[in-house]
Scaffold this active site. Sequence first.
Site, PDB file in Angstrom:
ATOM      1  N   PHE A  56      58.353  74.817  17.377  1.00  0.00           N
ATOM      2  CA  PHE A  56      57.772  73.482  17.309  1.00  0.00           C
ATOM      3  C   PHE A  56      57.001  73.370  16.006  1.00  0.00           C
ATOM      4  CE2 PHE A  56      54.458  70.303  17.861  1.00  0.00           C
ATOM      5  CZ  PHE A  56      55.228  69.210  18.238  1.00  0.00           C
ATOM      6  N   ASP A  93      54.028  79.101  10.197  1.00  0.00           N
ATOM      7  CA  ASP A  93      53.329  78.016  10.885  1.00  0.00           C
ATOM      8  C   ASP A  93      52.331  78.653  11.848  1.00  0.00           C
ATOM      9  OD1 ASP A  93      52.462  76.050  12.625  1.00  0.00           O
ATOM     10  OD2 ASP A  93      54.405  75.052  12.772  1.00  0.00           O
ATOM     11  N   LYS A 132      45.140  72.406  14.220  1.00  0.00           N
ATOM     12  CA  LYS A 132      44.508  72.624  15.517  1.00  0.00           C
ATOM     13  C   LYS A 132      43.083  73.202  15.478  1.00  0.00           C
ATOM     14  CE  LYS A 132      48.389  72.123  18.471  1.00  0.00           C
ATOM     15  NZ  LYS A 132      49.754  72.391  18.033  1.00  0.00           N
TER      16      LYS A 132
HETATM   17  C1  LIG Z   1      50.693  71.485  17.392  1.00  0.00           C
HETATM   18  C2  LIG Z   1      51.622  72.141  16.434  1.00  0.00           C
HETATM   19  C3  LIG Z   1      52.145  71.444  15.329  1.00  0.00           C
HETATM   20  C4  LIG Z   1      51.900  69.968  15.085  1.00  0.00           C
HETATM   21  O1  LIG Z   1      50.580  69.669  14.860  1.00  0.00           O
HETATM   22  P1  LIG Z   1      50.096  68.117  14.947  1.00  0.00           P
HETATM   23  O2  LIG Z   1      48.661  68.176  14.537  1.00  0.00           O
HETATM   24  O3  LIG Z   1      50.308  67.663  16.358  1.00  0.00           O
HETATM   25  O4  LIG Z   1      50.935  67.353  13.997  1.00  0.00           O
HETATM   26  C5  LIG Z   1      52.965  72.141  14.461  1.00  0.00           C
HETATM   27  N1  LIG Z   1      53.250  73.452  14.673  1.00  0.00           N
HETATM   28  C6  LIG Z   1      52.756  74.141  15.711  1.00  0.00           C
HETATM   29  C7  LIG Z   1      53.094  75.585  15.864  1.00  0.00           C
HETATM   30  C8  LIG Z   1      51.941  73.499  16.639  1.00  0.00           C
HETATM   31  O5  LIG Z   1      51.493  74.182  17.706  1.00  0.00           O
END
Ligand SMILES: *Cc1c(COP(=O)(O)O)cnc(C)c1O
Length: 388
Positions: A123, A210, A239
């Site tokens: 994701f 990420d 986050k």
């Molecule tokens: C939550 C998340 C995102 C997206 O972040 P947003 O602030 O919702 O755009 C991208 N990568 C990972 C691994 C995430 O957990």
Amino acid sequence: MKTYQPLPVSFTHGEGAYLFDSTGERYLDALSGVAVCGLGHAHPAVSAAICTQAQRLLHTSNLYRIGLQEELANELCRIAAMERVFFSNSGAEANEAALKLARLYGHRKNIETPQVIVTEGSFHGRTLATLTATGNRKIQAGFEPLVPGFLRAPYDDMDAVRTIAANSPEVVAVLVEPILGEGGVCIPSENYLGDLRQLCDEHSWLLMLDEIQTGMGRTGHWFAHQDTGIQPDVMTLAKGLGNGVPIGACLARGAAADVFQPGNHGSTFGGNPLSASAALAVLRTIEKDRLVERAAELGKLMLAQFEQRLGGLDRVISIRGKGLMIGIELDCACSELMQQALQRKLLINVTAGSVVRLLPPLILSDAQANDICSTVCELIENFPGQAA
Ligand SMILES: *Cc1c(COP(=O)(O)O)cnc(C)c1O
């Protein structure tokens, strides 16, 4: 718009690991707004930083130097051993920066249609490029045409990446989560990141991690990759960085650090004085209170309890976690557990359909950790069925 289906509760205030609803009912938060509020709710250091900064200066734009942004960049580079930072307002935007950086890096090497390798089950966000990078058809469906320039391998499968390497001369980067978050708290084999690092070095690809969900102490390290000893070329954060104040970051080092030149990328809000002051307070509090070490210790304690009580159950397929990122996979869809936990005044999440996911705040007490464990164990022992 009808983008969400919220549970039937709304919180008016919080304190530490607890949230309170409008009737005064108290809930134990084992989700932290999905790995955001690592310091819990209404943390005094973060609240004070925001209040002070709000009375001084909120925003000036990146047309001028921003001292707090520079300070935050220096601190992030210190703890991550990186060299430069671009600030955004969300995770998806941090990944957009990484993807644009990778394409520009490719074009500078005269690669005309640069490709980025991404994985299944991942994701990376909801913008067009990041939903394309995301390895989940449900998130992409209906939003075609998707963005070109991605190649996909199964997660934790080096052979698949090597096959792509042998057949695709236009690859410029690999974008991967060190642990799949939304994908179900999947921890890859021990050598995965190291092998990816080596392959990236062999081909002069950028290794882009990420760490939006895994970063900022969550896994018992500042960043999950620090468990493996490797160093990425690019890393994205969001986050937990602002504890609820929107801020994201794309960090780079080496060749990746000098790819963006003035005019190549930008953001109106990114790294403004307010969000930078919040993130600085978060970083300093995590460091001062040794919360990275605490996350590692609490995580071990909780995993041991889950293994002891749930390890023998047929319906439990696996129990996995690093620090305070914990997943318990059941053999059936179990999203009703979120509702059942809510009735027990506990906030949890179910992801990938059948994985109970816990992302409690790093400031949790031992007693609160035990409370989470005993309620989650009872819920799973009694599932499917009525909550007690
Ligand atoms: C939550 C998340 C995102 C997206 O972040 P947003 O602030 O919702 O755009 C991208 N990568 C990972 C691994 C995430 O957990």
